[in-house]
Design an enzyme around this catalytic site. Sequence first.
Site, PDB file in Angstrom:
ATOM      1  N   GLY A   8       0.823  -1.201   0.000  1.00 51.91           N
ATOM      2  CA  GLY A   8       0.000   0.000   0.000  1.00 51.91           C
ATOM      3  C   GLY A   8       0.859   1.253   0.000  1.00 51.91           C
ATOM      4  O   GLY A   8       0.347   2.359   0.071  1.00 51.91           O
ATOM      5  N   ASN A   9       2.171   1.074  -0.088  1.00 49.84           N
ATOM      6  CA  ASN A   9       3.102   2.192   0.073  1.00 49.84           C
ATOM      7  C   ASN A   9       3.671   2.618  -1.291  1.00 49.84           C
ATOM      8  O   ASN A   9       4.540   1.950  -1.858  1.00 49.84           O
ATOM      9  CB  ASN A   9       4.221   1.752   1.029  1.00 49.84           C
ATOM     10  CG  ASN A   9       5.169   2.877   1.381  1.00 49.84           C
ATOM     11  OD1 ASN A   9       5.481   3.716   0.549  1.00 49.84           O
ATOM     12  ND2 ASN A   9       5.638   2.888   2.615  1.00 49.84           N
ATOM     13  N   GLY A  11       5.614   4.983  -2.051  1.00 54.16           N
ATOM     14  CA  GLY A  11       7.038   5.344  -2.025  1.00 54.16           C
ATOM     15  C   GLY A  11       7.918   4.158  -2.356  1.00 54.16           C
ATOM     16  O   GLY A  11       8.903   4.269  -3.102  1.00 54.16           O
ATOM     17  N   LYS A  12       7.559   2.992  -1.837  1.00 50.23           N
ATOM     18  CA  LYS A  12       8.325   1.778  -2.150  1.00 50.23           C
ATOM     19  C   LYS A  12       8.253   1.471  -3.649  1.00 50.23           C
ATOM     20  O   LYS A  12       9.256   1.082  -4.264  1.00 50.23           O
ATOM     21  CB  LYS A  12       7.745   0.577  -1.389  1.00 50.23           C
ATOM     22  CG  LYS A  12       7.939   0.598   0.104  1.00 50.23           C
ATOM     23  CD  LYS A  12       7.332  -0.678   0.704  1.00 50.23           C
ATOM     24  CE  LYS A  12       7.531  -0.764   2.198  1.00 50.23           C
ATOM     25  NZ  LYS A  12       6.935  -1.996   2.768  1.00 50.23           N
ATOM     26  N   ASP A  67       9.463  -5.827   3.238  1.00 53.16           N
ATOM     27  CA  ASP A  67       9.264  -5.499   4.652  1.00 53.16           C
ATOM     28  C   ASP A  67      10.491  -4.760   5.142  1.00 53.16           C
ATOM     29  O   ASP A  67      11.627  -5.228   4.955  1.00 53.16           O
ATOM     30  CB  ASP A  67       8.998  -6.753   5.482  1.00 53.16           C
ATOM     31  CG  ASP A  67       8.277  -6.380   6.769  1.00 53.16           C
ATOM     32  OD1 ASP A  67       7.302  -5.621   6.697  1.00 53.16           O
ATOM     33  OD2 ASP A  67       8.704  -6.828   7.846  1.00 53.16           O
ATOM     34  N   PHE A 158       9.793   9.372   1.859  1.00 54.26           N
ATOM     35  CA  PHE A 158       8.562   9.086   2.614  1.00 54.26           C
ATOM     36  C   PHE A 158       8.967   8.521   3.969  1.00 54.26           C
ATOM     37  O   PHE A 158      10.146   8.278   4.239  1.00 54.26           O
ATOM     38  CB  PHE A 158       7.684   8.098   1.822  1.00 54.26           C
ATOM     39  CG  PHE A 158       8.292   6.734   1.656  1.00 54.26           C
ATOM     40  CD1 PHE A 158       7.991   5.709   2.552  1.00 54.26           C
ATOM     41  CD2 PHE A 158       9.195   6.464   0.636  1.00 54.26           C
ATOM     42  CE1 PHE A 158       8.573   4.451   2.426  1.00 54.26           C
ATOM     43  CE2 PHE A 158       9.769   5.215   0.498  1.00 54.26           C
ATOM     44  CZ  PHE A 158       9.460   4.204   1.396  1.00 54.26           C
ATOM     45  N   GLY A 159       7.962   8.292   4.795  1.00 54.01           N
ATOM     46  CA  GLY A 159       8.195   7.632   6.081  1.00 54.01           C
ATOM     47  C   GLY A 159       9.253   8.333   6.919  1.00 54.01           C
ATOM     48  O   GLY A 159       9.206   9.543   7.157  1.00 54.01           O
ATOM     49  N   TYR A 160      10.249   7.560   7.336  1.00 49.46           N
ATOM     50  CA  TYR A 160      11.293   8.061   8.228  1.00 49.46           C
ATOM     51  C   TYR A 160      12.414   8.799   7.493  1.00 49.46           C
ATOM     52  O   TYR A 160      13.390   9.217   8.126  1.00 49.46           O
ATOM     53  CB  TYR A 160      11.905   6.893   9.015  1.00 49.46           C
ATOM     54  CG  TYR A 160      10.946   6.246   9.989  1.00 49.46           C
ATOM     55  CD1 TYR A 160      10.846   6.700  11.300  1.00 49.46           C
ATOM     56  CD2 TYR A 160      10.136   5.188   9.597  1.00 49.46           C
ATOM     57  CE1 TYR A 160       9.964   6.114  12.200  1.00 49.46           C
ATOM     58  CE2 TYR A 160       9.247   4.591  10.492  1.00 49.46           C
ATOM     59  CZ  TYR A 160       9.167   5.056  11.786  1.00 49.46           C
ATOM     60  OH  TYR A 160       8.300   4.484  12.670  1.00 49.46           O
ATOM     61  N   HIS A 184      18.981   0.855   1.926  1.00 51.35           N
ATOM     62  CA  HIS A 184      18.540  -0.496   2.249  1.00 51.35           C
ATOM     63  C   HIS A 184      17.765  -1.105   1.082  1.00 51.35           C
ATOM     64  O   HIS A 184      18.096  -2.177   0.594  1.00 51.35           O
ATOM     65  CB  HIS A 184      17.662  -0.421   3.515  1.00 51.35           C
ATOM     66  CG  HIS A 184      16.662   0.717   3.491  1.00 51.35           C
ATOM     67  ND1 HIS A 184      17.050   2.020   3.333  1.00 51.35           N
ATOM     68  CD2 HIS A 184      15.312   0.724   3.537  1.00 51.35           C
ATOM     69  CE1 HIS A 184      15.962   2.791   3.295  1.00 51.35           C
ATOM     70  NE2 HIS A 184      14.903   2.029   3.421  1.00 51.35           N
TER      71      HIS A 184
HETATM   72  P1  ITT Z   1       3.313  -2.234   3.042  1.00 53.88           P
HETATM   73  O1  ITT Z   1       3.390  -3.159   4.248  1.00 53.88           O
HETATM   74  O2  ITT Z   1       1.932  -2.087   2.483  1.00 53.88           O
HETATM   75  O3  ITT Z   1       4.337  -2.575   1.997  1.00 53.88           O
HETATM   76  P2  ITT Z   1       4.249  -0.252   4.938  1.00 53.88           P
HETATM   77  O4  ITT Z   1       4.560   1.212   4.775  1.00 53.88           O
HETATM   78  O5  ITT Z   1       3.335  -0.636   6.055  1.00 53.88           O
HETATM   79  O6  ITT Z   1       3.700  -0.753   3.525  1.00 53.88           O
HETATM   80  P3  ITT Z   1       6.597  -1.574   6.129  1.00 53.88           P
HETATM   81  O7  ITT Z   1       5.881  -2.249   7.245  1.00 53.88           O
HETATM   82  O8  ITT Z   1       7.649  -2.340   5.428  1.00 53.88           O
HETATM   83  O9  ITT Z   1       5.597  -1.074   5.015  1.00 53.88           O
HETATM   84  O10 ITT Z   1       7.231  -0.196   6.570  1.00 53.88           O
HETATM   85  C1  ITT Z   1       7.685   0.042   7.831  1.00 53.88           C
HETATM   86  C2  ITT Z   1       7.680   1.505   8.101  1.00 53.88           C
HETATM   87  O11 ITT Z   1       8.902   2.047   7.642  1.00 53.88           O
HETATM   88  C3  ITT Z   1       6.574   2.330   7.485  1.00 53.88           C
HETATM   89  O12 ITT Z   1       6.217   3.322   8.427  1.00 53.88           O
HETATM   90  C4  ITT Z   1       7.223   2.946   6.256  1.00 53.88           C
HETATM   91  O13 ITT Z   1       6.663   4.206   5.922  1.00 53.88           O
HETATM   92  C5  ITT Z   1       8.659   3.087   6.723  1.00 53.88           C
HETATM   93  N1  ITT Z   1       9.601   2.919   5.636  1.00 53.88           N
HETATM   94  C6  ITT Z   1       9.713   1.840   4.826  1.00 53.88           C
HETATM   95  N2  ITT Z   1      10.694   2.049   3.931  1.00 53.88           N
HETATM   96  C7  ITT Z   1      11.186   3.279   4.180  1.00 53.88           C
HETATM   97  C8  ITT Z   1      12.177   4.056   3.589  1.00 53.88           C
HETATM   98  O14 ITT Z   1      12.857   3.641   2.526  1.00 53.88           O
HETATM   99  N3  ITT Z   1      12.415   5.272   4.088  1.00 53.88           N
HETATM  100  C9  ITT Z   1      11.731   5.732   5.152  1.00 53.88           C
HETATM  101  N4  ITT Z   1      10.770   5.065   5.768  1.00 53.88           N
HETATM  102  C10 ITT Z   1      10.496   3.842   5.284  1.00 53.88           C
END
Ligand code: ITT
Length: 207
Positions: A8-9, A11-12, A67, A158-160, A184
């Site tokens: 659902g992400n 950014g990935k 993941d 995105f995210g962190y 990563h």
């Molecule tokens: P899906 O499970 O649907 O793939 P998710 O965002 O829940 O999406 P994860 O559990 O793998 O996926 O992500 C763990 C957290 O880390 C989540 O809050 C992401 O936004 C963040 N994250 C993942 N990859 C990242 C990246 O490359 N840079 C910054 N934050 C990241």
Amino acid sequence: MTVRFVTGNGGKVREAREYLESVGEEVEQVAYDYAEIQSDDLAEIAARGAQEAFEALGGDEPVVVDDTGLFVDALDGFPGPYSAYVEHTVGVERVWHLVEPEENRRARFRSVIAYADGEREAQSASEGTSGEGTEPRVKTFEGAVRGRIVAPRGEGGFGYDPIFEHDGETLAEMSTEEKNAISHRGRALAKFADWLADEPAERKGPR
Ligand code: ITT
């Protein structure tokens, strides 16, 4: 070949496309909520997710899941496998404030990409098979990057990404291409692409 990226992400997906399209693989985003098992092993979570999604979605095209976790040294690896939950509850700025008083602000991102394609392979000899036993194959590819937690900077990613600094820049200050070159996920994607390139050509066509 097209791989179905179950996430659902967005950014990935953007990062996977940027990398995999440059080596001739198409990426299609698919929404399917696979069960994330309770485990602190990212590879196990991803592998089970890929297998479950492949079986539930049907069709021929391989699926991948990713993941990822952020592991902060001073917090004994927190939030780790709970990174998504922590982002969505308290948010990344609060994670920075948790780390701010610490002298050691080092952290690591880890990603595991798991791939399932419905091929079957022999079970390992240790399971004492008669030679007939096969199981669906799932391959995993891992990547990690070290950095440190900083006050949020940057508009990209995105995210962190805004609170994770590597070599003087946060991941949110990098373009997708620059992030992939050191991240990563970029490292996991590179291993995945190398493995795919060595796969027999017939697997890449219709089966
Ligand atoms: P899906 O499970 O649907 O793939 P998710 O965002 O829940 O999406 P994860 O559990 O793998 O996926 O992500 C763990 C957290 O880390 C989540 O809050 C992401 O936004 C963040 N994250 C993942 N990859 C990242 C990246 O490359 N840079 C910054 N934050 C990241």
